[in-house]
Design an enzyme around this catalytic site. Structure first.
Site, mmCIF file in Angstrom:
data_model
loop_
_atom_site.group_PDB
_atom_site.id
_atom_site.type_symbol
_atom_site.label_atom_id
_atom_site.label_comp_id
_atom_site.label_asym_id
_atom_site.label_seq_id
_atom_site.Cartn_x
_atom_site.Cartn_y
_atom_site.Cartn_z
ATOM 1 N N VAL A 1 -0.251 1.625 -0.639
ATOM 2 C CA VAL A 1 -1.106 1.290 -2.014
ATOM 3 C C VAL A 1 -1.940 0.388 -2.103
ATOM 4 C CG1 VAL A 1 1.328 0.011 -3.217
ATOM 5 C CG2 VAL A 1 -0.060 1.779 -4.283
ATOM 6 N N TYR A 2 -2.028 -0.790 -1.935
ATOM 7 C CA TYR A 2 -2.985 -1.872 -2.003
ATOM 8 C C TYR A 2 -4.658 -1.428 -1.440
ATOM 9 C CZ TYR A 2 1.474 -4.708 -0.509
ATOM 10 O OH TYR A 2 2.505 -4.806 -1.100
ATOM 11 N N SER A 3 -5.033 -1.526 -2.576
ATOM 12 C CA SER A 3 -5.690 -1.911 -3.818
ATOM 13 C C SER A 3 -5.758 -1.010 -4.828
ATOM 14 C CB SER A 3 -5.827 -3.121 -3.575
ATOM 15 O OG SER A 3 -7.565 -2.924 -3.416
ATOM 16 N N GLY B 1 -5.420 1.947 0.261
ATOM 17 C CA GLY B 1 -4.809 2.083 1.856
ATOM 18 C C GLY B 1 -6.622 0.548 1.981
ATOM 19 N N GLU B 2 -7.172 0.453 1.453
ATOM 20 C CA GLU B 2 -8.446 -0.525 1.387
ATOM 21 C C GLU B 2 -7.669 -1.458 2.398
ATOM 22 O OE1 GLU B 2 -9.803 1.833 -1.635
ATOM 23 O OE2 GLU B 2 -7.763 0.835 -1.204
#
Length: 316
Positions: free
Chosen positions: A52-54, A63-64
């Protein structure tokens, strides 16, 4: 860097875990690479992220952080030097949320693809999902372990009762057990871990990796008045709840021990966590390579019993 066993798993980890939630958010890809190079160079090989980041950033889909870590590992050819932890279960949009078996099976493939790896060392349930039987979730993890896609599992944001229940199910059924727990815990926030959850972790040899270990940066000492809130993007949102008489008492205690040990307040706050027998590794982040020195210093700082007790009293 002296390693510590993570619960009853086969994983051995440094006494501090580097938090990667800032990657792709307040730290761009090039700066993330420099940070990762620096932490690994100093032996901080335990990296914590999540699918979930960010997602909270406008224009981001989640997924970043995983993507940046994957690119870095591929560019450096160093996957075998990294202990990689990520998480599943937070809302990724379009109904992709929770701990149902079919969703976990899809989510792990997405994480593996973003991370450009075949195996995740520690796969964690990011938060409890009371709509899904725990047996179903643990069985899903069992299949992933047998397929070689994950090595060990952990939990985050579980109550003491639900973690205890999951551990009892594992003991009864032979399904994989949660070998780590990730609670919020720091000098500023002690109540959510100390007590029932701590007892469950201690009684069952569950490794504990703490998040918000520096209370969103408050325990670095850089926020001492309302005029300091603008010092970071999260300052106005996260710091006001800590800046009160108790918070100022904690900072005073940190200042005192920092002066005695010639260390930064942040290093003292992390060393206090590492001194707690049930804590395996606090999670802490950094946005600049020079900040990593404070994290490394924390792993080398051994507080006296008296210093720990004084910090206990200041934060009571």
């Amino acid at each position: 860097m002296k390693l510590r066993a993570l619960g009853r798993s086969a994983l051995s980890v440094p006494p501090l875990c580097f938090g990667c939630n800032v990657f792709g958010w307040t730290v761009d890809e090039a700066a993330s690479f420099r940070l990762l190079d620096t932490v690994l160079e100093h032996g901080l090989s335990f990296l914590d992220t999540a699918d979930v980041y960010s997602r909270w950033v406008p224009g981001h889909s989640g997924g970043e952080s995983e993507i940046i870590i994957g690119k870095w590992m591929k560019a450096r050819g160093n996957r075998n030097r990294v202990i990689l932890a990520t998480k599943v279960g937070m809302d990724m949009g379009n109904g992709n949320v929770g701990l149902k078996a079919d969703y976990i099976a899809r989510a792990v493939e997405d994480s593996l693809r973003r991370l450009q790896t075949d195996t995740i060392d520690l796969y964690q349930s990011h938060k409890d999902d009371e709509t899904t039987p725990q047996e179903e979730t643990l069985a899903a993890y069992d299949r992933l372990i047998k397929a070689g896609k994950i090595r060990a599992i952990g939990a985050s944001n579980f109550s003491a009762e639900r973690l205890k229940s999951a551990l009892e199910i594992s003991a009864k059924t032979g399904l994989p057990r949660y070998d780590s727990m990730q609670p919020e815990y720091s000098l500023s926030e002690r109540s959510s871990y100390e007590g029932a959850l701590q007892r469950v972790c201690e009684d069952n040899d569950v490794g504990v990796i703490t998040f918000f270990s520096l209370a969103a940066g408050f325990l670095t000492g850089k926020y001492r008045s309302e005029s300091d809130f603008a010092k970071s993007p999260r300052g106005p949102r996260s710091i006001p709840k800590y800046l009160n008489p108790r918070g100022l008492r904690i900072l005073a205690g940190l200042d005192e021990v920092a002066a005695e040990t010639r260390a930064e307040p942040a290093a003292v706050a992390l060393a206090w966590l590492m001194a707690k027998p049930s804590i395996t590794a606090p999670i802490a982040s950094a946005t600049k390579p020079e900040h990593v020195a404070t994290l490394v210093a924390a792993t080398r700082l051994e507080l006296t019993k008296g210093q720990v007790e004084r910090l206990d009293a200041a934060s009571a």
